[in-house]
Design an enzyme around this catalytic site. Structure first.
Site, PDB file in Angstrom:
ATOM      1  N   SER A  59       0.831  -1.206   0.000  1.00 41.93           N
ATOM      2  CA  SER A  59       0.000   0.000   0.000  1.00 41.93           C
ATOM      3  C   SER A  59       0.868   1.259   0.000  1.00 41.93           C
ATOM      4  O   SER A  59       0.358   2.353  -0.243  1.00 41.93           O
ATOM      5  CB  SER A  59      -0.940   0.006   1.205  1.00 41.93           C
ATOM      6  OG  SER A  59      -0.222  -0.218   2.406  1.00 41.93           O
ATOM      7  N   LYS A 127       4.838 -11.155   3.818  1.00 51.39           N
ATOM      8  CA  LYS A 127       3.445 -11.467   3.519  1.00 51.39           C
ATOM      9  C   LYS A 127       3.310 -11.603   2.010  1.00 51.39           C
ATOM     10  O   LYS A 127       3.919 -10.837   1.265  1.00 51.39           O
ATOM     11  CB  LYS A 127       2.512 -10.375   4.062  1.00 51.39           C
ATOM     12  CG  LYS A 127       1.030 -10.656   3.789  1.00 51.39           C
ATOM     13  CD  LYS A 127       0.113  -9.802   4.651  1.00 51.39           C
ATOM     14  CE  LYS A 127      -0.007  -8.362   4.229  1.00 51.39           C
ATOM     15  NZ  LYS A 127      -0.513  -8.171   2.845  1.00 51.39           N
ATOM     16  N   GLU A 129       0.421 -12.421  -1.182  1.00 50.63           N
ATOM     17  CA  GLU A 129      -0.964 -12.584  -1.618  1.00 50.63           C
ATOM     18  C   GLU A 129      -1.118 -13.880  -2.409  1.00 50.63           C
ATOM     19  O   GLU A 129      -0.236 -14.240  -3.189  1.00 50.63           O
ATOM     20  CB  GLU A 129      -1.385 -11.400  -2.512  1.00 50.63           C
ATOM     21  CG  GLU A 129      -1.443 -10.078  -1.772  1.00 50.63           C
ATOM     22  CD  GLU A 129      -1.976  -8.949  -2.640  1.00 50.63           C
ATOM     23  OE1 GLU A 129      -2.510  -9.202  -3.741  1.00 50.63           O
ATOM     24  OE2 GLU A 129      -1.848  -7.785  -2.191  1.00 50.63           O
ATOM     25  N   GLU A 196      -8.617 -10.325   3.819  1.00 51.41           N
ATOM     26  CA  GLU A 196      -9.023  -8.957   3.482  1.00 51.41           C
ATOM     27  C   GLU A 196     -10.409  -8.984   2.845  1.00 51.41           C
ATOM     28  O   GLU A 196     -10.647  -9.747   1.903  1.00 51.41           O
ATOM     29  CB  GLU A 196      -7.994  -8.337   2.522  1.00 51.41           C
ATOM     30  CG  GLU A 196      -8.376  -6.935   2.038  1.00 51.41           C
ATOM     31  CD  GLU A 196      -7.235  -6.165   1.385  1.00 51.41           C
ATOM     32  OE1 GLU A 196      -6.073  -6.581   1.493  1.00 51.41           O
ATOM     33  OE2 GLU A 196      -7.537  -5.125   0.774  1.00 51.41           O
TER      34      GLU A 196
HETATM   35  N1  MHF Z   1      -4.759   3.540   1.907  1.00 48.22           N
HETATM   36  C1  MHF Z   1      -4.962   2.235   1.686  1.00 48.22           C
HETATM   37  N2  MHF Z   1      -5.716   1.523   2.544  1.00 48.22           N
HETATM   38  C2  MHF Z   1      -5.935   0.210   2.359  1.00 48.22           C
HETATM   39  O1  MHF Z   1      -6.644  -0.406   3.185  1.00 48.22           O
HETATM   40  C3  MHF Z   1      -5.326  -0.428   1.242  1.00 48.22           C
HETATM   41  C4  MHF Z   1      -4.539   0.345   0.374  1.00 48.22           C
HETATM   42  N3  MHF Z   1      -4.374   1.673   0.606  1.00 48.22           N
HETATM   43  N4  MHF Z   1      -3.922  -0.204  -0.704  1.00 48.22           N
HETATM   44  C5  MHF Z   1      -3.884  -1.641  -0.835  1.00 48.22           C
HETATM   45  C6  MHF Z   1      -5.127  -2.247  -0.377  1.00 48.22           C
HETATM   46  C7  MHF Z   1      -6.334  -1.899  -1.214  1.00 48.22           C
HETATM   47  N5  MHF Z   1      -7.375  -1.914  -0.239  1.00 48.22           N
HETATM   48  C8  MHF Z   1      -8.673  -1.501  -0.453  1.00 48.22           C
HETATM   49  C9  MHF Z   1      -8.935  -0.271  -1.003  1.00 48.22           C
HETATM   50  C10 MHF Z   1     -10.225   0.149  -1.209  1.00 48.22           C
HETATM   51  C11 MHF Z   1     -11.280  -0.664  -0.888  1.00 48.22           C
HETATM   52  C12 MHF Z   1     -12.659  -0.192  -1.128  1.00 48.22           C
HETATM   53  O2  MHF Z   1     -12.860   0.789  -1.787  1.00 48.22           O
HETATM   54  N6  MHF Z   1     -13.660  -0.893  -0.579  1.00 48.22           N
HETATM   55  C13 MHF Z   1     -15.047  -0.461  -0.670  1.00 48.22           C
HETATM   56  C14 MHF Z   1     -15.836  -1.333  -1.579  1.00 48.22           C
HETATM   57  C15 MHF Z   1     -16.209  -2.660  -1.039  1.00 48.22           C
HETATM   58  C16 MHF Z   1     -17.270  -3.355  -1.886  1.00 48.22           C
HETATM   59  O3  MHF Z   1     -18.089  -2.652  -2.471  1.00 48.22           O
HETATM   60  O4  MHF Z   1     -17.307  -4.577  -1.928  1.00 48.22           O
HETATM   61  C17 MHF Z   1     -15.610  -0.391   0.746  1.00 48.22           C
HETATM   62  O5  MHF Z   1     -16.581   0.323   0.954  1.00 48.22           O
HETATM   63  O6  MHF Z   1     -15.063  -1.030   1.646  1.00 48.22           O
HETATM   64  C18 MHF Z   1     -11.006  -1.884  -0.308  1.00 48.22           C
HETATM   65  C19 MHF Z   1      -9.699  -2.309  -0.102  1.00 48.22           C
HETATM   66  C20 MHF Z   1      -6.866  -2.268   1.045  1.00 48.22           C
HETATM   67  N7  MHF Z   1      -5.513  -1.788   0.963  1.00 48.22           N
HETATM   68  C1  KIV Z   2      -3.942  -3.606   3.717  1.00 49.08           C
HETATM   69  C2  KIV Z   2      -2.822  -4.495   4.138  1.00 49.08           C
HETATM   70  C3  KIV Z   2      -3.292  -5.838   4.574  1.00 49.08           C
HETATM   71  C4  KIV Z   2      -1.803  -4.624   3.029  1.00 49.08           C
HETATM   72  O1  KIV Z   2      -1.594  -5.641   2.419  1.00 49.08           O
HETATM   73  C5  KIV Z   2      -1.062  -3.406   2.667  1.00 49.08           C
HETATM   74  O2  KIV Z   2      -1.069  -2.420   3.431  1.00 49.08           O
HETATM   75  O3  KIV Z   2      -0.428  -3.426   1.604  1.00 49.08           O
HETATM   76 MG    MG Z   3      -0.517  -5.325   0.619  1.00 48.45          MG
END
Ligand code: MHF
Ligand code: KIV
Ligand code: MG
Length: 280
Positions: A59, A127, A129, A196
């Protein structure tokens, strides 16, 4: 780092958290906290606060570099962030994501990348994926001496295949499939399994089925550990927050107010004052 007068943890807590301590937490029904960090100073703050595990997440591609996805970040870039975090910690266990492109081709490729993270950055674990297809990777890395946390459910490096940022495990039979997947990775040697964006009831079934600890992000309250990206929980993220984030502070407002005051003082001539200057 300045030495403290008192130990930050009561005896007999370990000098450095290791996989055995996370296993002990699961065995004794305790939880642990994980946060991302990408630099020396935030790692110091989190370590001093008692955070058990720090993740140098890919991230960083988003939070530190401004990329739209995690796909562009390289292993060399991860090594720079990871080394900075390791130097900022005394107690936390530091683990680092294997970035996209650094492991998929073979167990050998993955193990070489994992060893570089240990040798060049000093991380304590990695870690990775992916599911059952990566069991052999887990086995080879663990045999080589690098503990592996598996990462299943929504795996952002595969977002183009998964069809976007979506909750996983909502199809028929998904719970059984995820329990099987997690069990295969555990049996291959994974010291923990991160989930996740997995429905809470499925995450609970996985946690109950596994001997090793689980870590959740958007996976409900029953996993052994929880993880968040620090800029999300401290209010530096711009744009919409995922549902799984709880915001504990509003650093954007704090920092913005401070730098606005600083700029005003400079423009008005009230900074620097006499006490900020030197006598001849
Ligand atoms: N700043 C940041 N936070 C994170 O948690 C994160 C990252 N970056 N980068 C790598 C991954 C990507 N992640 C993410 C980023 C966005 C959503 C998201 O937009 N989720 C929405 C849609 C879920 C759905 O509709 O099923 C949500 O409302 O949770 C989820 C995981 C988790 N990780
Ligand atoms: C969101 C966590 C689990 C991750 O993989 C990341 O920060 O890249
Ligand atoms: Mg990651």
């Amino acid at each position: 780092m300045a030495e403290k007068e008192t130990a930050p943890y009561a005896a007999p807590t370990p000098a450095r958290y290791r996989t055995v301590h996370l296993q002990k937490a699961k065995d004794e029904g305790r939880r642990f906290a994980m946060l991302t960090a990408y630099d020396f100073q935030m790692a110091q703050v989190f370590d001093d606060a008692g955070i058990e595990t720090i993740l140098v997440g890919d991230s960083a591609a988003n939070t530190m570099m401004g990329h739209a996805t995690t796909l562009p970040i390289t292993l060399d870039e991860m090594i720079v962030y990871a080394g900075s975090v390791v130097r900022g910690t005394r107690h936390a266990m530091v683990l680092c994501d294997l970035p996209f492109g650094s492991y998929e081709l073979s167990p050998q490729q993955g193990t070489e990348s994992a060893i570089r993270l240990v040798k060049e950055a000093g991380v304590h674990a990695v870690k990775m994926e992916g599911g059952v297809r990566y069991a052999e990777h887990v086995r080879m890395m663990t045999d080589a001496g690098v503990p592996v946390m598996a990462h299943i459910g929504f795996t952002p490096q595969s977002e183009n295949v998964l069809g976007g940022y979506r909750v996983q495990g909502r199809t028929e039979g998904a719970a059984e499939a995820m329990v099987r997947e997690a069990t295969v990775l555990q049996d291959a040697g994974a010291f923990a399994v991160l989930m996740e964006m997995v429905p809470s009831d499925i995450a609970r079934q996985v946690d109950e089925a596994l001997r090793v600890p689980t870590v959740g992000i958007g996976a409900g309250p029953t996993t052994t550990g929880q993880v968040l990206v620090w800029q999300d929980m401290l209010g530096l993220r711009t744009g919409r927050m995922p549902r799984f984030v709880k915001q504990y502070a509003d650093l954007h407002s704090v920092v913005s107010a401070a730098v606005t005051d600083y700029r005003r003082d400079v423009l008005e001539g009230t900074f620097p004052a006499a006490e900020h200057g030197f006598e001849s």
